[in-house]
Design an enzyme around this catalytic site. Structure first.
Site, mmCIF file in Angstrom:
data_model
loop_
_atom_site.group_PDB
_atom_site.id
_atom_site.type_symbol
_atom_site.label_atom_id
_atom_site.label_comp_id
_atom_site.label_asym_id
_atom_site.label_seq_id
_atom_site.Cartn_x
_atom_site.Cartn_y
_atom_site.Cartn_z
ATOM 1 N N SER A 234 33.581 8.175 2.511
ATOM 2 C CA SER A 234 34.747 8.032 3.378
ATOM 3 C C SER A 234 34.294 7.856 4.834
ATOM 4 O O SER A 234 33.564 6.916 5.136
ATOM 5 C CB SER A 234 35.671 9.232 3.185
ATOM 6 O OG SER A 234 36.955 8.965 3.700
ATOM 7 N N ASP A 328 41.140 3.481 -5.658
ATOM 8 C CA ASP A 328 41.080 4.256 -4.415
ATOM 9 C C ASP A 328 42.415 4.123 -3.680
ATOM 10 O O ASP A 328 42.826 3.012 -3.339
ATOM 11 C CB ASP A 328 39.930 3.733 -3.552
ATOM 12 C CG ASP A 328 39.694 4.558 -2.295
ATOM 13 O OD1 ASP A 328 40.516 5.441 -1.994
ATOM 14 O OD2 ASP A 328 38.687 4.312 -1.613
ATOM 15 N N HIS A 362 39.055 7.717 -4.892
ATOM 16 C CA HIS A 362 38.310 7.808 -3.638
ATOM 17 C C HIS A 362 37.170 8.818 -3.706
ATOM 18 O O HIS A 362 36.070 8.561 -3.220
ATOM 19 C CB HIS A 362 39.270 8.197 -2.513
ATOM 20 C CG HIS A 362 38.679 8.168 -1.146
ATOM 21 N ND1 HIS A 362 38.332 6.999 -0.509
ATOM 22 C CD2 HIS A 362 38.352 9.170 -0.281
ATOM 23 C CE1 HIS A 362 37.832 7.261 0.682
ATOM 24 N NE2 HIS A 362 37.829 8.582 0.848
#
Length: 420
Positions: A234, A328, A362
């Protein structure tokens, strides 16, 4: 007499466990349940239904689950499906050296529909799931500006050095670093906000801070001095890509569900400033559960107005591997990775690799980790969707973790040289 066995009894969290039941009547419907208590006392649990074979046995390596939290043959399904009894919690191990998670396994000789059965199980057992192998050493790091924890494998080294970065969760997250050390790497879990005397929140990214961490690793007597790798997820993937573009001695980078550009906070490196692309909160989608889908909050990265924020991947002198989940719901990470790869190829850079996983969300974490489809965001306090389908996501974690370890072993040199 019904018997339940799980082996091995003690293992790393990224290693498989075999679960078997015997002593059942033929074609008996049973419920297998797993649960653990995290370090804050919160319960995570899962269950699945099975039918015994003609010999009165159930073996999760061969027996399909007929229902429950998953269906089909999923040997690790009970671990993958562990979910919080309190909604929107994420299972994170904090004390990675001192204690394991104790996963309790139970068998009931019927379909048990309640998540917390009142009657006792027919058989029980438990396993220990560790985040560090024996001999891994944890050293707190407070040197110069850098704050974190260095995990070293047993032995004298030198070991391949890796900097490990997480994202908007902030603080110091260590579970991936301790596992990396268990696989032979000197792994620095690096905090960069929300920890110790670091800023509580981010107002900009100072790449010099991360360069200081690189030099710290290179000068450590147990770390190979040629170069270090980076693993980031991320926001950590965004920073990892920037490190690959600008900081010398980065020799391999793994970017997990990151972006193609600098986001939210400007990035600075000496006299260089890359202006951040702000997220557009008005583009957030709020689901019926109240959780937020953030995947389109930065707009189209191909917009000419966004190009000043794009990271110049062509400046990187090291191989980069993008690991992306096709489900995601935090970033449009598949598109971002494809655009980064295309930009690299346009400039003649050939060592950018893309691994894309159907059904994955994610939070791609080491294999054996449960799916976390949504959780509370520590900064905003709002629930955020991460995405992911149970089987697809957890199979992707198995593949991506192996590929991460192989990639780091392949591209980080490990030989002793004079220290910087």
């Amino acid at each position: 007499m019904i018997s339940l066995k799980a082996s091995p009894k003690t293992s790393l969290v990224d290693e498989p466990v075999r679960i078997q039941v015997w002593g059942l009547p033929p074609e008996q419907i049973i419920t297998l349940r797993a649960w653990l208590q995290d370090e804050k006392g919160k319960i995570f649990h899962s269950r699945a239904f099975y039918i015994s074979n003609t010999e009165g046995k159930v073996d999760l390596e061969h027996s399909p689950a007929t229902g429950g939290d998953f269906q089909g043959v999923c040997p690790m399904g009970l671990f993958w499906a562990l979910k919080p009894s309190t909604p929107l919690l994420r299972l994170i191990k904090r004390n990675v050296i001192g204690s394991p998670f104790h996963v309790h396994l139970e068998v009931y000789s019927h379909v048990e529909l309640t998540p917390f059965p009142k009657e006792p199980p027919a058989a029980t057992t438990s396993v220990e799931r560790w985040y560090a192998s024996p001999g891994v050493q944890r050293l707190e790091v407070r040197q110069g500006r850098i704050r974190g924890a260095l995990f070293l494998p047993p032995g004298e080294g030198p070991f391949r050095g890796v900097i490990d970065l997480f994202g908007g969760i902030g603080g110091l997250v260590e579970f991936r670093s301790s596992l990396l050390a268990s696989h032979g790497f000197a792994a620095l879990a690096l905090a960069y906000f929300g920890y110790d005397d670091l800023p509580k929140t981010l107002d900009h990214i100072d790449l010099k801070y991360f360069e200081e961490a690189v030099n710290f690793l290179l000068n450590h007597p147990k770390v190979s001095s040629i170069g270090v790798g980076v693993v980031g997820i991320s926001k950590g993937a965004e920073i990892g890509q920037a490190m690959a573009c600008f900081i010398p001695h980065i020799v391999a980078t793994v970017c997990i569900n990151g972006t193609i550009f600098v986001t939210d906070q400007d990035l600075r490196y000496g006299d260089l400033t890359i202006r951040a692309l702000p997220y557009k909160i008005e583009k957030a989608l709020i689901t019926s559960s109240g959780a937020i889908d953030c995947s389109h909050m930065y707009g189209d990265p191909r917009d000419p107005a966004h190009q000043d924020s794009v990271l110049p991947i062509e400046k990187s002198r090291c191989p980069i591997m993008f690991l992306v989940g096709e489900n995601d719901l935090c970033h449009d990470s598949v598109l971002y990775a494809k655009l980064s790869q295309s930009r690299a190829e346009k400039f003649g850079k050939k060592d950018v690799y893309l691994r894309s996983y159907p059904g994955a969300g994610h939070l791609l974490e080491p294999s054996g980790s449960p799916l976390c489809p949504a959780s509370l965001n520590a900064i905003s306090g709002a629930p955020v969707l991460w995405g992911g389908e149970l089987v697809g996501h957890c199979k992707a974690q198995e593949m991506s973790w192996r590929e991460t370890l192989d990639f780091l072993h392949r591209y980080i040199p490990c030989s002793q040289r004079n220290k910087l």
